[in-house]
Design an enzyme around this catalytic site. Structure first.
Site, short mmCIF file in Angstrom:
data_model
loop_
_atom_site.label_atom_id
_atom_site.label_comp_id
_atom_site.label_asym_id
_atom_site.label_seq_id
_atom_site.Cartn_x
_atom_site.Cartn_y
_atom_site.Cartn_z
N SER A 119 0.87 -1.06 0.06
CA SER A 119 0.19 0.06 0.04
C SER A 119 0.91 1.33 -0.05
O SER A 119 1.83 1.16 0.48
CB SER A 119 -1.04 0.04 1.33
OG SER A 119 -1.42 1.47 1.39
N TYR A 144 -0.21 -0.13 10.88
CA TYR A 144 -0.59 -0.66 9.56
C TYR A 144 0.45 -0.22 8.62
O TYR A 144 0.96 -1.03 7.60
CB TYR A 144 -2.13 0.32 9.09
CG TYR A 144 -2.31 -0.15 7.85
CD1 TYR A 144 -2.88 -1.68 7.45
CD2 TYR A 144 -2.37 0.53 6.48
CE1 TYR A 144 -3.22 -1.85 6.24
CE2 TYR A 144 -2.79 0.40 5.41
CZ TYR A 144 -2.99 -1.14 5.17
OH TYR A 144 -3.59 -1.41 3.93
#
Length: 270
Positions: A119, A144
């Protein structure tokens, strides 16, 4: 991704922690010419990963493509039964272990591909040796981001270690996809997530998000220098500078080996 690959004639093993959803999808995708089977496993559990890997090994003498796509963001801190922070365990350790356990079957293919989904959030990660947050200092965004950075370091280091073989290791940024991602944190956080990215005109459909994955899994010819690179919208792109830190990659590899009990060469699990 699964739907498109089945339409292309691939036989697929779906690994998911959700029995109802996974089983229903496998039934939907099974056709006269393609087989789709479901294996239940939560990738945050190393025990479940090992069980799933054994089931895959029993069914697949050859694996052509492995897509490491499990991912989650958690707004609260939690520890897995193995004793690991669950963001790091779900998004990185499960993939690291599963890939290693299946590597021999990937090596049996004429030309195999390992595709790890990362990501753009990786660019926000602090680069240090601190991969697992504790309850007292848990930062959901950093947890994350660091797990997504771990995906990149893993994909690139794996490519380096597999240099000279017929296995290609790739990383993908699918974009900000409008799915139920982060719905596990509750309705309000999920809506905030969608509204924030929607206002920035960043949201794309599941089909758009899957497009580069499908391309990398099925294209007959990839660029000759594709292994160890990052793709978005079917194009090779540069990842954040931290993703190319050789020291960080080596340290993360050693940590992952220690935590999962893998053979350091990633040829087999213990």
């Amino acid at each position: 991704t699964a739907l498109a690959l089945v339409r292309l004639g691939a036989s697929i093993l779906l690994v998911s922690r959700n029995r109802a959803t996974g089983s229903a999808l496998a039934r939907r995708l099974t056709t006269a010419t393609s087989r789709c089977e479901f294996i239940e496993a939560d990738l945050s559990s190393l025990t479940q990963v090992r069980i799933a890997a054994n089931q895959i090994l029993e069914r697949c003498p050859i694996i052509n493509v492995l897509v490491n796509n499990a991912g989650a963001r958690f707004d609260t801190h939690a520890i897995t039964p193995d004793g690991f922070e669950r963001t790091f365990a779900t998004n990185h350790l499960g993939h690291f272990l599963l890939t290693g356990l299946l590597l021999d079957r990937l090596a049996a293919a004429p030309s195999a591909r390992i595709i790890t989904v990362s990501s753009s959030a990786a660019a926000q990660a602090r680069l240090d040796e601190y991969w697992q947050f504790q309850a007292h200092d848990f930062d959901r965004k950093q947890a994350y981001a660091k797990s997504k950075l771990a995906n990149l370091l893993f994909a690139f280091e794996l490519a380096r270690r597999l240099h000279g073989t017929a296995i290609t290791s790739l990383a993908v940024d699918p974009g900000v996809v409008a799915t139920r991602f982060a719905r596990n944190n509750g309705l309000l956080p999920w809506l905030k997530h969608l509204i924030y990215h929607g206002r920035r005109r960043e949201l794309i459909s599941s089909a758009q998000g899957a497009d580069t994955l499908i391309y990398l899994a099925s294209a007959p010819n990839l660029p000759t220098n594709a292994s160890g690179t990052y793709f978005r919208e079917r194009q090779q792109i540069r990842a954040c500078p931290a993703a190319y830190d050789a020291v960080a990659a080596t340290q993360l590899w050693a940590l992952s080996v220690a935590l999962t009990g893998q053979d350091p060469t990633l040829n087999r699990g213990n």
